[in-house]
Scaffold this motif. Structure first.
Motif, PDB file in Angstrom:
ATOM      1  N   LYS A 212       0.816  -1.219   0.000  1.00  0.00           N
ATOM      2  CA  LYS A 212       0.000   0.000   0.000  1.00  0.00           C
ATOM      3  C   LYS A 212       0.852   1.273   0.000  1.00  0.00           C
ATOM      4  O   LYS A 212       0.384   2.334  -0.379  1.00  0.00           O
ATOM      5  CB  LYS A 212      -0.959  -0.001   1.186  1.00  0.00           C
ATOM      6  N   ASP A 213       2.124   1.149   0.414  1.00  0.00           N
ATOM      7  CA  ASP A 213       2.983   2.330   0.408  1.00  0.00           C
ATOM      8  C   ASP A 213       3.577   2.629  -0.963  1.00  0.00           C
ATOM      9  O   ASP A 213       4.178   3.678  -1.175  1.00  0.00           O
ATOM     10  CB  ASP A 213       4.133   2.164   1.410  1.00  0.00           C
ATOM     11  N   LEU A 219       2.156   6.418  -8.749  1.00  0.00           N
ATOM     12  CA  LEU A 219       1.409   7.581  -9.260  1.00  0.00           C
ATOM     13  C   LEU A 219       2.349   8.620  -9.862  1.00  0.00           C
ATOM     14  O   LEU A 219       2.107   9.135 -10.961  1.00  0.00           O
ATOM     15  CB  LEU A 219       0.625   8.232  -8.124  1.00  0.00           C
ATOM     16  N   ALA A 220       3.439   8.926  -9.138  1.00  0.00           N
ATOM     17  CA  ALA A 220       4.402   9.909  -9.635  1.00  0.00           C
ATOM     18  C   ALA A 220       4.987   9.441 -10.955  1.00  0.00           C
ATOM     19  O   ALA A 220       5.208  10.237 -11.879  1.00  0.00           O
ATOM     20  CB  ALA A 220       5.515  10.120  -8.607  1.00  0.00           C
ATOM     21  N   LEU A 226       2.987  10.482 -18.317  1.00  0.00           N
ATOM     22  CA  LEU A 226       1.965  11.262 -19.000  1.00  0.00           C
ATOM     23  C   LEU A 226       2.568  12.534 -19.588  1.00  0.00           C
ATOM     24  O   LEU A 226       2.292  12.908 -20.737  1.00  0.00           O
ATOM     25  CB  LEU A 226       0.836  11.604 -18.022  1.00  0.00           C
ATOM     26  N   VAL A 227       3.438  13.187 -18.798  1.00  0.00           N
ATOM     27  CA  VAL A 227       4.106  14.390 -19.288  1.00  0.00           C
ATOM     28  C   VAL A 227       4.964  14.046 -20.504  1.00  0.00           C
ATOM     29  O   VAL A 227       4.983  14.761 -21.504  1.00  0.00           O
ATOM     30  CB  VAL A 227       4.962  15.029 -18.177  1.00  0.00           C
ATOM     31  N   LEU A 228       5.661  12.925 -20.406  1.00  0.00           N
ATOM     32  CA  LEU A 228       6.543  12.514 -21.496  1.00  0.00           C
ATOM     33  C   LEU A 228       5.737  12.256 -22.767  1.00  0.00           C
ATOM     34  O   LEU A 228       6.101  12.703 -23.863  1.00  0.00           O
ATOM     35  CB  LEU A 228       7.307  11.249 -21.078  1.00  0.00           C
ATOM     36  N   ILE A 229       4.615  11.540 -22.614  1.00  0.00           N
ATOM     37  CA  ILE A 229       3.845  11.158 -23.783  1.00  0.00           C
ATOM     38  C   ILE A 229       3.123  12.365 -24.382  1.00  0.00           C
ATOM     39  O   ILE A 229       3.173  12.602 -25.579  1.00  0.00           O
ATOM     40  CB  ILE A 229       2.809  10.062 -23.413  1.00  0.00           C
ATOM     41  N   SER A 230       2.485  13.157 -23.502  1.00  0.00           N
ATOM     42  CA  SER A 230       1.613  14.190 -24.035  1.00  0.00           C
ATOM     43  C   SER A 230       2.379  15.413 -24.488  1.00  0.00           C
ATOM     44  O   SER A 230       2.004  16.066 -25.447  1.00  0.00           O
ATOM     45  CB  SER A 230       0.585  14.580 -22.982  1.00  0.00           C
ATOM     46  N   PHE A 241      10.074  13.061 -11.694  1.00  0.00           N
ATOM     47  CA  PHE A 241      10.199  11.727 -11.122  1.00  0.00           C
ATOM     48  C   PHE A 241      11.425  11.654 -10.216  1.00  0.00           C
ATOM     49  O   PHE A 241      11.360  11.139  -9.092  1.00  0.00           O
ATOM     50  CB  PHE A 241      10.259  10.673 -12.223  1.00  0.00           C
ATOM     51  N   GLY A 242      12.533  12.209 -10.694  1.00  0.00           N
ATOM     52  CA  GLY A 242      13.765  12.228  -9.896  1.00  0.00           C
ATOM     53  C   GLY A 242      13.558  12.960  -8.580  1.00  0.00           C
ATOM     54  O   GLY A 242      14.028  12.527  -7.529  1.00  0.00           O
TER      55      GLY A 242
END
Lengths: 456, 152
Positions: A212-213, A219-220, A226-230, A241-242
């Motif tokens: 659960k942790d 998510l990050a 998502l940023v990379l793709i879009s 992410f880093g």
């Protein structure tokens, strides 16, 4: 002790302004530039820089004495190099391609930046009050990241959809997310560090986190994908992410998160490589730039020639061919420094950045509250990661990714964001020094005993 | 301007950049000195402090030495709480400290140290305590990795 800190800052600022003045003078001498812009800039900038120093004396007298002078020095060196490239553009100007001087607009951004750093000091009297805005910072940060995707608002420049245009002004919202997201990550992790530290079992000497942790890190990761793709933006995706993984490690002290982060990063990078032509191209150009030296690899190859011709001591300000590299004023400004100031100058720059990151980390180490610690560490990570990616990219240590060079590169959004970060660091540093100082009644005693400690 | 003068100034510019860096290093070195001064003070705790003549003031103090060797001094007040946060007035950033770890009370027999049921306990003169302890001058109190010295 506080006054001595501010006096050290003042002395460094005088040196910084002297160095910058000499730099502008050398540029103008070498290029035989007679335009009076340098002198006008010098006076304006000096007033502004000392004004900022005055505000720090007033609002954060106990803050770290090195952060402000280093930020000013980096910013002025960047301004000097932009001015130098402006002059080169002016000399090659033709009626069909008029040159656009950028030093003046950069100066305006610098002024706004120092003003906003002061405003940050004035508005944020204690960094802990930022913790109240955990979710505001989250929504603000993510919204800024994804804003360029909105049709009609977002604009695509050079293949990356990073910009928004509004009322004739263009702005890179991801730059402001570089402040909002550290605030969010820091306050989120400050609240949840205890549960994230819990480790279920060990495998090959590495702890396995509870299932659960692992939610937040996944998510990050998804968000940065998502940023990379879009937006087709490698740099921003990698930076966030880093930042998250780095802070998770700082908050918990569990190497597990670093390992998990590295695995997720590697799989994301591989995925990106397989799916996107522009990622493949970056890697190909990185591995073998000279095969592409006339098209996709032109920029990096010219930059490498620039570093080579700069050698140890550089060709001298205004005496190189630094304008041959495309985007020399922004993404590739380091190659201009490498060519005209040489290895010796470039290492000096890297050290200035290194000290800036070290100061931020030192603030993180001495700060007593969890949020302040993580925020300072987060800002250090943002600066450090950007520097690594940019230095690595232009020197072909790693594939080229589009991240701005903090303080140096032409570009308003980034500059403003960096100065707000300076304001925040000064604020945390001031609060920390005051809290760490012994209580009011015993201040005199302790300072006297520590100074005798010095003398012994 | 002559070629020669330009070359000299060009190298002078680089030299100035490095002078800036060394000035920065000089400022940074002062950080280290502060650390050294406080660790010297800690080394001097047992023998030197005892030899020192008693302070003229009757106020009692608590010197807190954290893991990274920085020392700070607090004037004791009755009912003062030591801990990681909450209502604590002596804040120690130590992962082994509880939010409100211990309390100091002034009784007619002197200062008394009470552990407020902390998770990781308190050590006084290297022994873990299970009940309130009356503090003698120069008693060493340890919470986690943080060492405190009670001074009369």
């Amino acid at each position: 002790m506080m006054t001595s800190r501010r006096n050290q800052e003042l002395a460094l600022l005088v040196l910084v302004l002297g160095i910058s003045r000499l730099g502008f003078f050398l540029v103008d001498e070498a290029t035989k530039n007679t335009a009076a812009i340098s002198r006008a800039l010098a006076v304006g900038v000096a007033i502004l820089v000392f004004g900022g120093h005055g505000v720090i004396r007033w609002l954060a007298p106990a803050a770290d004495p090195l952060i402000y002078p280093i930020a000013v020095q980096l910013n002025l060196l960047g301004l000097m190099m932009i001015h130098r490239l402006d002059v080169a553009d002016l000399l090659r100007e033709t009626s069909s391609s008029p040159s656009t001087p950028e030093a003046a607009s950069q100066t305006v951004w610098l002024m706004l930046g120092i003003f906003l750093a002061c405003a940050t000091l004035w508005l944020v009297r204690d960094h802990r009050q930022l913790q109240r805005y955990t979710f505001t910072a989250m929504i603000f940060g993510f919204a800024l990241l994804l804003l360029p995707l909105l049709p009609g608002l977002g604009a695509t420049v050079n293949g990356a959809r990073l910009w928004i245009r509004f009322a004739g002004l263009s702005f890179q919202p991801a730059e402001v997310a570089k402040i909002a997201l550290p605030v969010f990550f820091a306050s989120y992790l400050a609240k949840n560090r205890a549960s994230m530290t819990a480790i279920k079992s060990r495998f090959l000497g590495i702890g396995v986190p509870r299932a659960k942790d692992t939610g937040p890190i996944v998510l990050a990761w998804l968000l940065s994908l998502l940023v990379l793709i879009s937006q087709r933006d490698l740099g921003t995706s990698l930076l966030f992410f880093g930042l998250f993984v780095g802070l998770l490690y700082v908050a918990t002290g569990q190497r597990t998160w670093l390992v998990l982060g590295a695995v997720l990063f590697a799989s994301g990078a591989y995925l990106g490589y397989r799916l996107f032509g522009h990622v493949q191209l970056r890697v190909m150009v990185w591995l073998d730039p000279f095969s592409y030296s006339h098209d996709q690899g032109y920029q990096i190859v010219q930059a490498l020639y620039g570093f080579a011709s700069g050698g140890l001591f550089g060709r001298g300000l205004g005496q190189g061919f630094s304008w041959l590299v495309p985007y020399a004023k922004s993404d590739f400004i380091l190659s201009a420094f490498g060519e005209e100031l040489g290895y010796v100058g470039l290492i000096a720059l890297a050290l200035l950045f290194g000290v800036l990151v070290q100061r931020a980390l030192k603030i993180a180490l001495t700060t007593r509250d969890d949020f302040g610690q993580l925020l300072a560490a987060g800002l250090a990570l943002v600066l450090g990661l950007q520097m690594f990616v940019v230095f690595g990219g232009v020197t072909r240590l790693i594939p080229l990714t589009g991240l701005t060079t903090p303080f140096l590169a032409a570009g308003g959004s980034a500059l403003v964001a960096n100065w707000i970060m300076v304001g925040l660091l000064l604020r945390i540093s001031h609060t920390t020094t005051l809290l760490n100082a012994p209580s009011q009644t015993t201040t005199a005693q302790t300072t006297s005993s520590s100074s005798t400690g010095d003398a012994r | 301007m002559s070629e020669f003068a330009l070359t000299v100034l060009r190298l002078g510019f680089l030299a100035l950049l490095w002078i800036l860096i060394f000035s920065i290093l000089v400022v940074m070195r002062k950080d280290l000195k502060v650390g050294r001064a406080s660790s010297q003070r800690r080394d001097a705790v047992t023998p030197a402090q005892k030899a020192e003549p008693a302070r003229k003031t009757k106020v009692s103090h608590l010197v807190v030495i954290t893991e990274d060797d920085s020392a700070s001094e607090y004037t004791l007040t009755d009912g003062m709480v030591i801990g990681r946060g909450g209502k604590s007035s002596v804040i120690i950033t130590d992962d082994y400290a509880s939010t409100q770890h211990a309390q100091l009370n002034l009784t007619d027999k002197g200062w008394v140290y009470t552990d407020l049921g902390s998770t990781n306990g308190s050590w006084i003169d290297r022994k873990r305590i299970s009940e309130p302890v009356r503090l003698k001058p120069n008693t060493e109190i340890r919470i986690g990795r943080t060492v405190m010295r009670f001074e009369k």
